[in-house]
Design a protein around this motif. Structure first.
Motif, short mmCIF file in Angstrom:
data_model
loop_
_atom_site.label_atom_id
_atom_site.label_comp_id
_atom_site.label_asym_id
_atom_site.label_seq_id
_atom_site.Cartn_x
_atom_site.Cartn_y
_atom_site.Cartn_z
N GLU A 121 0.84 -1.19 0.00
CA GLU A 121 0.00 0.00 0.00
C GLU A 121 0.88 1.25 0.00
OE1 GLU A 121 -3.67 2.11 0.05
OE2 GLU A 121 -3.22 -0.03 -0.27
N GLY A 122 0.58 2.17 -0.91
CA GLY A 122 1.35 3.41 -1.01
C GLY A 122 2.54 3.33 -1.94
N ASP A 123 2.89 2.15 -2.44
CA ASP A 123 4.00 2.04 -3.39
C ASP A 123 3.64 2.74 -4.69
OD1 ASP A 123 5.54 0.63 -1.65
OD2 ASP A 123 5.33 -1.31 -2.65
N VAL B 286 0.36 3.07 -9.00
CA VAL B 286 0.29 3.16 -7.55
C VAL B 286 -0.53 2.00 -6.99
CG1 VAL B 286 0.44 5.68 -7.64
CG2 VAL B 286 -1.81 4.58 -7.48
N ARG B 287 -0.28 1.69 -5.72
CA ARG B 287 -1.09 0.71 -5.00
C ARG B 287 -1.92 1.49 -3.99
NH1 ARG B 287 -2.42 -4.50 -5.84
NH2 ARG B 287 -0.25 -4.84 -6.52
N HIS B 288 -3.25 1.50 -4.21
CA HIS B 288 -4.15 2.26 -3.35
C HIS B 288 -5.35 1.40 -2.98
CE1 HIS B 288 -6.36 5.56 -1.63
NE2 HIS B 288 -7.33 5.47 -2.52
N ARG B 289 -5.55 1.26 -1.68
CA ARG B 289 -6.64 0.43 -1.17
C ARG B 289 -6.59 -0.98 -1.76
NH1 ARG B 289 -11.74 4.75 -1.08
NH2 ARG B 289 -10.81 6.18 0.45
N GLY B 290 -5.38 -1.47 -1.85
CA GLY B 290 -5.18 -2.84 -2.28
C GLY B 290 -5.19 -3.06 -3.78
N GLU B 291 -5.49 -2.02 -4.56
CA GLU B 291 -5.59 -2.17 -6.01
C GLU B 291 -4.50 -1.36 -6.70
OE1 GLU B 291 -7.73 -4.12 -7.62
OE2 GLU B 291 -8.70 -4.79 -5.77
N ALA C 270 4.52 6.47 -0.64
CA ALA C 270 4.03 7.78 -0.21
C ALA C 270 2.56 7.69 0.17
CB ALA C 270 4.23 8.80 -1.32
N LYS C 271 2.15 8.59 1.06
CA LYS C 271 0.74 8.71 1.40
C LYS C 271 0.04 9.71 0.49
CE LYS C 271 1.29 7.47 6.27
NZ LYS C 271 1.10 7.90 7.69
N ARG C 272 0.84 10.66 -0.03
CA ARG C 272 0.28 11.67 -0.93
C ARG C 272 1.25 11.94 -2.08
NH1 ARG C 272 -1.69 16.92 2.24
NH2 ARG C 272 0.54 17.03 2.71
N HIS D 194 5.08 23.96 -6.13
CA HIS D 194 4.21 24.81 -5.31
C HIS D 194 3.47 24.03 -4.22
CE1 HIS D 194 4.46 27.00 -9.27
NE2 HIS D 194 4.82 27.97 -8.42
N ASN D 195 3.86 22.77 -4.01
CA ASN D 195 3.31 21.95 -2.93
C ASN D 195 1.82 21.63 -3.09
OD1 ASN D 195 5.71 21.53 -1.56
ND2 ASN D 195 5.48 23.39 -0.32
N TRP D 196 1.30 21.70 -4.28
CA TRP D 196 -0.04 21.15 -4.45
C TRP D 196 0.05 19.64 -4.15
CZ3 TRP D 196 -4.04 22.93 -8.52
CH2 TRP D 196 -4.26 24.30 -8.40
N ALA D 197 -0.98 19.12 -3.51
CA ALA D 197 -0.93 17.72 -3.07
C ALA D 197 -2.21 16.98 -3.46
CB ALA D 197 -0.71 17.65 -1.57
N TYR D 198 -2.03 15.68 -3.69
CA TYR D 198 -3.13 14.83 -4.13
C TYR D 198 -3.05 13.50 -3.38
CZ TYR D 198 -2.56 18.07 -8.04
OH TYR D 198 -2.40 19.20 -8.83
N GLY D 199 -4.20 12.92 -3.14
CA GLY D 199 -4.23 11.57 -2.59
C GLY D 199 -3.83 10.57 -3.66
N LEU D 200 -3.58 9.33 -3.25
CA LEU D 200 -3.23 8.30 -4.22
C LEU D 200 -4.40 7.94 -5.13
CD1 LEU D 200 -1.02 5.91 -2.04
CD2 LEU D 200 -0.29 7.75 -3.57
N ASP D 201 -5.59 8.41 -4.75
CA ASP D 201 -6.75 8.23 -5.63
C ASP D 201 -6.89 9.37 -6.63
OD1 ASP D 201 -7.45 10.27 -3.92
OD2 ASP D 201 -9.31 9.35 -3.22
N GLY D 202 -5.92 10.32 -6.60
CA GLY D 202 -5.92 11.43 -7.54
C GLY D 202 -6.67 12.67 -7.07
N ARG D 203 -7.37 12.59 -5.96
CA ARG D 203 -8.16 13.73 -5.50
C ARG D 203 -7.25 14.77 -4.85
NH1 ARG D 203 -13.41 13.13 -5.89
NH2 ARG D 203 -13.81 14.82 -4.42
N GLN D 204 -7.44 16.04 -5.25
CA GLN D 204 -6.62 17.10 -4.70
C GLN D 204 -6.97 17.33 -3.23
OE1 GLN D 204 -6.91 20.93 -6.62
NE2 GLN D 204 -4.99 21.66 -5.71
N CYS D 205 -5.91 17.41 -2.39
CA CYS D 205 -6.15 17.59 -0.96
C CYS D 205 -5.46 18.83 -0.40
CB CYS D 205 -5.71 16.34 -0.19
SG CYS D 205 -4.01 15.82 -0.47
N ALA D 206 -4.66 19.52 -1.18
CA ALA D 206 -4.00 20.73 -0.68
C ALA D 206 -3.60 21.64 -1.83
CB ALA D 206 -2.77 20.37 0.15
#
Length: 372
Positions: A55-57, A71-76, A98-100, A106-118
């Protein structure tokens, strides 16, 4: 003076069965038709599931999938864009965990599912999410696009030799060649050229099985063939095969390998090869009628990679030898076809049965697809 004319294979309507004419390799109109009906949306090899085991690779991909992350996210395992939605910077390199996904500009951040979080210093999250692509898996191989390889290749379910659990990535080659994409695929679909082109390989495998293939399997979108190693191993046909055969006997403890080679052509763009302790997957990306990009991933059984680097090097050496020989043959074929095409000559030759049965199956697939 009489001339004996060989009997040609015929179709059900009585016409001689012939190969493709030169225009199918060089005509821009045919090339665009192939891109539209064969490649757009077709299954495309991405990588192996073992590339992201935890997870997170993540792995930043190259070649045809440059700009994307596996990426490996939620087992997939899935694909996520590796390009920031803000100023289009490439974000991650190489591989890691990584977790994100964070853009270093500019430090924009995204989850491993691609959703922007910062999005630092923005009053609200712009919610510019990264595109993602689901993947389908067959025997550890990951594909994107339409179609399910597990369904398309179901006829191979009773081939236990195709299992490749415990294999690890050892090498990636990315090349571009001034050849039509079919020229590469076709040399792995016929055994007729082996005796003339491959002095090392032809003495390693059972030549009787090349002249009359014993184990083949085909479906609408694939052709597979397995050949045994000659046993006992014969006199090596090249210095590289001499070293390879010597080390192979050490690795197997003097026992015959389970097979000499397995080739699986998954139409239109993927070639999968198995050799003792080795697995190679190549993706063909057509760039023009006369230019093709190849991305090859070499996998080795993990215990052999750790304990026998000498054997791994020897296997790479013989595979490079055979690939170079196939490339030289493909160049000659392309040069001849190009010469004829420029003169408006559309020669077509017969298939040698059974040594070119895979080639005929591939051409039938192309002709059917072209008809829509």
């Amino acid at each position: 003076m009489s001339i004996n004319t060989p009997t040609l294979p015929h179709s059900s309507n009585g016409t001689a069965v012939l190969g493709l004419p030169p225009s199918w390799y060089l005509d821009p109109a045919i090339f665009e038709l192939e891109r539209r009906v064969l490649f757009d949306g077709s299954p495309q090899f991405v990588g192996r599931s073992q590339m992201v085991p935890r997870e997170g690779d993540y792995v930043a991909l190259e070649g045809a999938h440059a700009g994307q992350l596996l990426v490996r996210h939620r087992g997939e395992a899935q694909l996520v864009s590796n390009v920031c939605r803000h100023r289009q910077a490439l974000m991650l390199h190489g591989r890691g965990n990584a977790k994100r996904i964070v853009c270093p500009i500019h430090n924009w951040a995204y989850g491993l599912d691609g959703r922007q979080c910062a999005a630092p210093h923005f009053l609200e999250n712009p919610c510019l999410h990264l595109p993602t692509s689901p993947l389908r898996e067959w025997r550890g191989l990951l594909f994107m696009g339409d179609g399910d390889p597990a369904v398309a290749l179901a006829a191979l379910d009773d081939w236990p030799e195709l299992a490749a659990d415990g294999y690890v990535l050892d090498r990636i080659d990315q090349e571009e060649h001034d050849l039509n994409w079919k020229s590469f695929m076709e040399v792995y679909l016929e055994d007729y050229h082996v005796s003339a082109v491959h002095p090392g390989f032809r003495t390693f495998v059972n030549q009787d099985e090349l002249r009359a293939p014993q184990r083949v399997c085909c479906g609408e979108r694939f052709f597979a063939e397995m050949v045994s190693a000659k046993w006992p191993l014969g006199s090596p046909g090249s210095p590289r095969f001499a070293e390879y055969q010597r080390l192979l006997l050490e690795v197997t403890g003097g026992e015959a390998p389970a097979y000499g080679a397995i080739w699986l052509s998954y139409f239109p763009s993927t070639l999968i090869e198995w050799y003792p302790y080795f697995n190679v997957v190549t993706r063909y990306t057509p760039l023009s009628p006369e230019r093709t990009q190849l991305t090859s991933q070499y996998y080795v059984r993990s215990d052999i990679r750790e304990s026998r680097p000498d054997f791994v090097a020897a296997c790479h050496a013989v595979l490079d030898e055979v690939t170079s020989e196939d490339h030289d043959a493909s160049v000659r074929l392309h040069q001849g076809r190009r010469s004829l095409w420029k003169q408006g000559i559309e020669w077509q030759g017969p298939y040698q049965e059974p040594m070119e049965q895979g080639l005929q199956h591939f051409h039938d697939f192309l002709r059917t697809a072209a008809k829509g």
